[in-house]
Design an enzyme around this catalytic site. Sequence first.
Site, PDB file in Angstrom:
ATOM      1  CB  SER A   1      -0.956   0.005   1.194  1.00 14.59           C
ATOM      2  OG  SER A   1      -1.931  -1.004   1.012  1.00 14.59           O
TER       3      SER A   1
ATOM      4  CG  HIS B   1     -12.427   1.442   4.553  1.00 17.74           C
ATOM      5  ND1 HIS B   1     -11.825   0.440   3.806  1.00 17.74           N
ATOM      6  CD2 HIS B   1     -11.631   1.626   5.641  1.00 17.74           C
ATOM      7  CE1 HIS B   1     -10.707   0.050   4.415  1.00 17.74           C
ATOM      8  NE2 HIS B   1     -10.560   0.743   5.517  1.00 17.74           N
TER       9      HIS B   1
ATOM     10  CB  CYS C   1     -10.137   2.408   1.344  1.00 16.09           C
ATOM     11  SG  CYS C   1     -11.504   1.658   0.448  1.00 16.09           S
TER      12      CYS C   1
END
Length: 350
Positions: free
Chosen positions: A60, A103, A116
């Site tokens: 990420s 989310h 997310c």
Amino acid sequence: GAVVAMEVNTGRILTAVSAPTIHIQDFIGGISTKKWQALLDNSKHPLINKVAQATYPPGSTYKMVTALAGLAKGVIDEDTVFYCPGRYSFGNRTYRCWKHSGHGPVNLEKAIAQSCDVYFYQVGQRVGVDSLAEFANKLGLGKRTGIEMEYEKSGLAPTKKWKLKNRKSKWQEGETLSIAIGQGFNLTSPLQICLMTATIANGGTVYRPQLVEQVVDPEGNIVESLTPEITSEVEGFDRYFEMIRNGMEQVVHSKRGTARKVAIEGLRIAGKTGTAQVVKIAQYKHLKEEDIPYKFRDHAWFTCFAPADNPEIAVTVMVEHGLHGGSGAGPIARAVLKQYFSGRLNQIVQ
């Protein structure tokens, strides 16, 4: 794993640590065959300088690339909202978010803060893999940084052309979704992620990372001093960099940020966690993390800069098989920042 710390406004490397370390004294006068064999056989590969010679999926931490590409190509702005129910269907596949319950409605700042996946799947799908590669390259990924370290790896920011040439098959659009969250064919070194972080922190200037501060002759005269060397500039995206930095600040300082444990009283830190999947093995899906064999556990990333409002230092930590960025890599970055800012924390608050 590795730890890299860099001055964001000069490219000067403050720390470059690769673990496990090798004991230099073992090599003095020639290393014994037994010790050399032990180094070769060590599954943690101590002979590889993991700062620049090892590459990993960035996980990420790559989402900043996806965010910049999305903003620059006009497919999102700071108010664009995608709804995250915990999964995203594309083609005949379902792509999961790390948070299975979802989310809910997510804008850019929240997407970065809470990492997310569903938000970034959709941004990546809209911009396409070649645009992701373009912005990864702009931020210093997918090519050598030019640091004076032997055998630096260039990593990989894949494109349609790359896959056709190297894998002899056409790009599948579903693969773009994996690339958008730092998985798939993506490969980066810890040094590259630190350089990317420093570039975001300083607003788009890519420096060549430098190890030598000055060269001094035997009489003590300075023969040469480090002068910052700019290799490229990412221009025209000041506002977009600011939006990404705001999201990164919320990673550490918001209630649901993925690196709340990294917070240091009196210091604003902007960061990004990452978990890089090592293998997709269904048999380990339902096991407790401590029961998954070490070599199959996810790698843990954390990259950050501070102070958030006036950046000086970027720190990147990559822990092989460390599981989670926030808990596996974050505390190490926190320790580096505490040391760097020691004695100054109160002054920064004032």
